[in-house]
Design a protein around this motif. Structure first.
Motif, short mmCIF file in Angstrom:
data_model
loop_
_atom_site.label_atom_id
_atom_site.label_comp_id
_atom_site.label_asym_id
_atom_site.label_seq_id
_atom_site.Cartn_x
_atom_site.Cartn_y
_atom_site.Cartn_z
N PHE A 17 0.84 -0.61 -0.22
CA PHE A 17 -0.61 0.53 0.18
C PHE A 17 1.07 1.35 0.36
O PHE A 17 1.73 1.31 1.05
CB PHE A 17 -1.16 -0.19 1.47
N TYR A 18 0.71 1.98 -1.02
CA TYR A 18 2.00 3.12 -1.16
C TYR A 18 0.96 4.49 -0.90
O TYR A 18 -0.22 4.43 -1.81
CB TYR A 18 2.72 3.23 -2.18
N GLU A 19 1.36 5.94 -0.55
CA GLU A 19 0.95 6.79 -0.96
C GLU A 19 1.17 8.42 -2.12
O GLU A 19 0.58 8.46 -2.37
CB GLU A 19 0.94 7.81 0.45
N GLU A 20 2.78 7.84 -1.69
CA GLU A 20 3.18 8.22 -3.18
C GLU A 20 4.32 7.76 -4.34
O GLU A 20 4.62 5.99 -3.99
CB GLU A 20 4.58 9.22 -3.34
N TYR A 41 -0.87 -1.21 -4.47
CA TYR A 41 -2.54 -0.57 -4.19
C TYR A 41 -1.97 0.88 -3.72
O TYR A 41 -1.69 1.02 -2.61
CB TYR A 41 -3.44 -0.67 -3.29
N PRO A 42 -2.61 1.79 -4.89
CA PRO A 42 -2.60 2.99 -3.75
C PRO A 42 -3.92 3.46 -2.96
O PRO A 42 -5.04 2.91 -2.48
CB PRO A 42 -2.75 4.02 -4.98
N VAL A 43 -3.08 4.09 -1.67
CA VAL A 43 -4.11 4.24 -0.80
C VAL A 43 -3.43 6.04 -0.38
O VAL A 43 -2.46 5.91 0.09
CB VAL A 43 -4.03 3.63 0.13
N ILE A 71 3.38 -4.28 3.28
CA ILE A 71 4.32 -3.53 2.71
C ILE A 71 3.50 -1.72 2.86
O ILE A 71 2.72 -1.59 2.35
CB ILE A 71 5.06 -3.07 1.81
N PHE A 72 3.87 -1.04 4.35
CA PHE A 72 2.97 -0.13 4.03
C PHE A 72 3.84 1.09 3.93
O PHE A 72 5.00 1.63 4.39
CB PHE A 72 2.66 0.73 5.69
N ALA A 73 3.88 1.51 2.78
CA ALA A 73 4.62 3.17 1.74
C ALA A 73 4.44 4.55 2.29
O ALA A 73 3.26 4.57 0.98
CB ALA A 73 5.38 2.48 0.57
N ARG A 74 4.32 5.22 2.96
CA ARG A 74 4.05 6.24 3.04
C ARG A 74 4.69 7.39 2.49
O ARG A 74 4.90 7.26 1.32
CB ARG A 74 3.66 7.00 4.86
N LYS A 75 4.75 8.66 3.11
CA LYS A 75 5.93 9.88 2.29
C LYS A 75 7.16 9.13 2.46
O LYS A 75 7.28 7.94 2.63
CB LYS A 75 5.68 10.70 2.93
N PHE A 76 8.03 9.54 1.51
CA PHE A 76 9.37 9.01 0.80
C PHE A 76 10.42 8.68 2.47
O PHE A 76 10.18 9.96 3.25
CB PHE A 76 10.22 10.35 0.40
#
Length: 203
Positions: free
Chosen positions: A23-26, A158-160, A189-194
């Motif tokens: 899951f990623y934000e960017e 998936y984008p969140v 994997i939870f990928a937030r900001k860089f």
């Protein structure tokens, strides 16, 4: 292996044969993680495949810019990039459509040349309740059944837009969707900001 890991370390060290959801934000941060995952595999002469809605030439160019010798590995038969249909173009998400998407994803390989590392980059839209339902149907009935036998490691993305508030809101459709996906995968994997993110195994 530590329970919580930094995403880049996690994709380098994840156990072979696992299915991971990202899951990623960017998008750019997600690509850094995915490219590191593929780069680590290619360094070990593993067959790697990248599947997305994106233009294949653009993907190859971005991977080359990231330091992956794409041309060299493609000539060796170790690296493949495939484009799948954009789901927005479909009028509905019928059983036939879901089956077709799975066949597109599986079609390039025989039992002998299955990938050892596979990336499925956001082939589903999840903007509406119907799209979420169709995505879960695909995940349970096609991805889990048809891709699970592949011997390699798989990352689906998936984008969140805002991960922490979304997964914390137990009443929202998105939170329920994310929780149900976690039941189907071996790691997340939870990928937030860089450079802000966490990854861990689920079993």
């Amino acid at each position: 292996m530590e329970f919580f890991q930094q995403p880049l370390n996690f994709v380098k060290r994840t156990r072979h044969g696992k299915h991971i959801v990202l899951f990623y934000e960017e998008l750019e941060y997600a690509r850094i993680i995915l490219f590191e995952f593929l780069k680590s595999g290619l360094a070990q002469n593993e067959r790697c495949v990248y599947i997305s809605e994106e233009d294949t030439e653009s993907v190859i160019r971005e991977m080359s810019d990231a330091g992956i010798s794409t041309e060299e590995f493609m000539k060796k038969g170790l690296f493949f990039v495939y484009k799948v249909p954009n789901l927005v173009e479909y009028s509905n998400n019928s059983q036939a459509t879901l089956q077709e998407l799975s066949e597109v994803a599986l079609r390039p390989w025989t039992k002998e040349n299955q990938p050892e590392r596979l990336v499925l980059q956001c082939i589903f839209k999840t903007n509406t309740e119907e799209q979420i339902r169709s995505n879960l149907e695909w995940e349970r009935d096609y991805r889990f059944k048809n891709l699970k036998p592949i011997r390699g490691t798989v990352i689906c993305t998936y984008p969140v837009s805002n991960i922490v508030p979304t997964i914390s809101d137990s009443e929202s459709d998105y939170s329920k969707w994310m929780s149900e996906l976690l039941e189907l995968y071996d790691g997340v994997i939870f990928a937030r900001k860089f450079w802000r993110g966490v990854a861990f195994a689920l079993n």
